[in-house]
Design a protein around this motif. Structure first.
Motif, PDB file in Angstrom:
ATOM      1  N   PHE A 177      -0.426  25.694   0.185  1.00 10.63           N
ATOM      2  CA  PHE A 177      -1.826  25.717   0.272  1.00 10.63           C
ATOM      3  C   PHE A 177      -2.290  24.461  -0.098  1.00 10.63           C
ATOM      4  CE2 PHE A 177      -1.944  28.106  -3.879  1.00 10.63           C
ATOM      5  CZ  PHE A 177      -3.086  27.476  -4.469  1.00 10.63           C
ATOM      6  N   GLU A 178      -1.818  23.737  -0.952  1.00 10.05           N
ATOM      7  CA  GLU A 178      -2.255  22.287  -0.850  1.00 10.05           C
ATOM      8  C   GLU A 178      -2.204  21.470   0.305  1.00 10.05           C
ATOM      9  OE1 GLU A 178      -3.306  20.273  -3.351  1.00 10.05           O
ATOM     10  OE2 GLU A 178      -3.190  21.662  -5.197  1.00 10.05           O
ATOM     11  N   ALA A 179      -1.002  21.873   1.016  1.00  9.83           N
ATOM     12  CA  ALA A 179      -0.978  21.212   2.241  1.00  9.83           C
ATOM     13  C   ALA A 179      -2.060  21.624   3.167  1.00  9.83           C
ATOM     14  CB  ALA A 179       0.529  21.496   2.959  1.00  9.83           C
TER      15      ALA A 179
ATOM     16  N   LEU B 183      -4.262  19.056   5.080  1.00 10.97           N
ATOM     17  CA  LEU B 183      -4.222  18.860   6.517  1.00 10.97           C
ATOM     18  C   LEU B 183      -5.146  19.469   7.660  1.00 10.97           C
ATOM     19  CD1 LEU B 183      -0.151  19.105   6.535  1.00 10.97           C
ATOM     20  CD2 LEU B 183      -1.541  16.998   6.539  1.00 10.97           C
ATOM     21  N   GLY B 184      -5.986  20.418   7.048  1.00 10.51           N
ATOM     22  CA  GLY B 184      -7.124  20.785   7.812  1.00 10.51           C
ATOM     23  C   GLY B 184      -6.517  21.724   8.964  1.00 10.51           C
ATOM     24  N   ASP B 185      -7.291  21.348  10.115  1.00 11.93           N
ATOM     25  CA  ASP B 185      -6.940  21.923  11.360  1.00 11.93           C
ATOM     26  C   ASP B 185      -5.458  21.688  11.985  1.00 11.93           C
ATOM     27  OD1 ASP B 185      -9.430  22.800  11.666  1.00 11.93           O
ATOM     28  OD2 ASP B 185     -10.155  21.043  12.879  1.00 11.93           O
ATOM     29  N   ARG B 186      -4.779  21.003  11.247  1.00 13.13           N
ATOM     30  CA  ARG B 186      -3.237  20.687  11.890  1.00 13.13           C
ATOM     31  C   ARG B 186      -2.572  21.893  11.423  1.00 13.13           C
ATOM     32  NH1 ARG B 186      -1.489  14.993  10.674  1.00 13.13           N
ATOM     33  NH2 ARG B 186      -2.669  15.183   8.679  1.00 13.13           N
ATOM     34  N   VAL B 187      -2.817  22.999  10.306  1.00 10.58           N
ATOM     35  CA  VAL B 187      -2.143  23.918   9.701  1.00 10.58           C
ATOM     36  C   VAL B 187      -2.942  25.097  10.527  1.00 10.58           C
ATOM     37  CG1 VAL B 187      -1.507  25.439   7.924  1.00 10.58           C
ATOM     38  CG2 VAL B 187      -1.489  22.915   7.804  1.00 10.58           C
TER      39      VAL B 187
ATOM     40  N   GLY C  45      -5.016  23.399  -7.890  1.00  5.89           N
ATOM     41  CA  GLY C  45      -5.175  24.729  -6.967  1.00  5.89           C
ATOM     42  C   GLY C  45      -6.123  25.375  -6.678  1.00  5.89           C
ATOM     43  N   PRO C  46      -7.345  25.711  -7.636  1.00  7.63           N
ATOM     44  CA  PRO C  46      -8.490  26.442  -7.410  1.00  7.63           C
ATOM     45  C   PRO C  46      -9.313  25.467  -6.383  1.00  7.63           C
ATOM     46  CG  PRO C  46      -8.287  26.225  -9.822  1.00  7.63           C
ATOM     47  CD  PRO C  46      -6.907  25.459  -9.056  1.00  7.63           C
ATOM     48  N   GLU C  47      -9.266  24.201  -6.329  1.00  8.55           N
ATOM     49  CA  GLU C  47     -10.007  23.337  -5.564  1.00  8.55           C
ATOM     50  C   GLU C  47      -9.506  23.364  -4.236  1.00  8.55           C
ATOM     51  OE1 GLU C  47     -13.073  21.735  -3.979  1.00  8.55           O
ATOM     52  OE2 GLU C  47     -13.069  22.286  -6.040  1.00  8.55           O
ATOM     53  N   ALA C  48      -8.110  23.253  -3.939  1.00  9.03           N
ATOM     54  CA  ALA C  48      -7.304  23.303  -2.693  1.00  9.03           C
ATOM     55  C   ALA C  48      -7.464  24.626  -1.992  1.00  9.03           C
ATOM     56  CB  ALA C  48      -5.771  23.255  -3.220  1.00  9.03           C
ATOM     57  N   ALA C  49      -7.556  25.781  -2.969  1.00  5.01           N
ATOM     58  CA  ALA C  49      -7.856  27.204  -2.223  1.00  5.01           C
ATOM     59  C   ALA C  49      -9.146  27.110  -1.650  1.00  5.01           C
ATOM     60  CB  ALA C  49      -7.763  28.149  -3.363  1.00  5.01           C
ATOM     61  N   LYS C  50     -10.157  26.456  -2.153  1.00  6.60           N
ATOM     62  CA  LYS C  50     -11.428  26.565  -1.506  1.00  6.60           C
ATOM     63  C   LYS C  50     -11.478  25.728  -0.128  1.00  6.60           C
ATOM     64  CE  LYS C  50     -13.706  26.928  -5.766  1.00  6.60           C
ATOM     65  NZ  LYS C  50     -14.586  26.448  -6.898  1.00  6.60           N
ATOM     66  N   GLN C  51     -10.592  25.011  -0.034  1.00  2.36           N
ATOM     67  CA  GLN C  51     -10.522  24.168   1.218  1.00  2.36           C
ATOM     68  C   GLN C  51      -9.564  24.699   2.220  1.00  2.36           C
ATOM     69  OE1 GLN C  51      -9.557  19.849  -0.276  1.00  2.36           O
ATOM     70  NE2 GLN C  51     -10.918  19.896  -1.842  1.00  2.36           N
TER      71      GLN C  51
END
Length: 171
Positions: free
Chosen positions: A7-9, A13-17, A100-106
């Motif tokens: 989930f960090e990736a 990586l946004g729309d690429r995943v 993690g918490p910030e990445a999860a929101k993104q």
């Protein structure tokens, strides 16, 4: 750790995943201090602790969906193949991970969060909290399953992954 990396990736990586599945993970992975010390100083003790915590109670006495497989012995054998020091480094990284918490929101892609109802290492409530932070995620809790879901409930896990990913592949 694998779910954290996934989930960090996805966050970076946004729309690429296009979709991810997070198995037995959480937005924070604090490590028991006793386990961390054992991993540093007495790795086999750490392997035994993790095996005890990772497997649901019934898995420790047999009752494996794959006849003849002893999950406790198999898990210990896999851990014993680790390169010296690697478990401590992995656990220390998990313990120090704070984004993690910030990445999860993104995370914006469809996300499946799978928990084991008897997971002691990453309790289901932690996975559910992660799912709440990832917009539009789906959560599945596997019965009769601890942290080692690929060994403990392989058919149920595969069914959950197929149900989530197959419709997305045909688009």
């Amino acid at each position: 750790m694998g779910g954290a990396i996934a989930f960090e990736a996805a966050a970076r990586l946004g729309d690429r995943v296009t979709a991810i599945a997070l198995l037995g993970t959480a937005a924070a992975v604090p490590v028991n201090e006793q386990l961390l010390s054992a991993a540093r100083d007495r790795p086999h003790d750490a392997y035994e602790m993790m095996t005890a915590w990772a497997l649901r109670p019934a898995a420790k006495i047999g009752r494996n969906p794959a006849p003849g497989m002893w999950m406790t012995g198999a898990t210990l054998a896999l851990f014993d193949r680790n390169t010296p020091g690697i478990l401590y480094r992995d656990l220390a990284l998990c313990n120090d991970w704070t984004t993690g918490p910030e990445a999860a929101k993104q995370v914006t892609c469809p996300t499946l969060v799978v928990t084991g109802k008897q997971d002691v290492m990453t309790p289901p409530r932690n996975g559910e909290k992660l799912a709440q932070a990832v917009a539009g995620s789906t959560t599945i809790a596997l019965d009769d399953c601890g942290h080692m879901m690929m060994s403990e409930a392989p058919d149920a896990l595969l069914d959950a992954l197929r149900q989530f990913f197959v419709p997305r592949l045909s688009r």
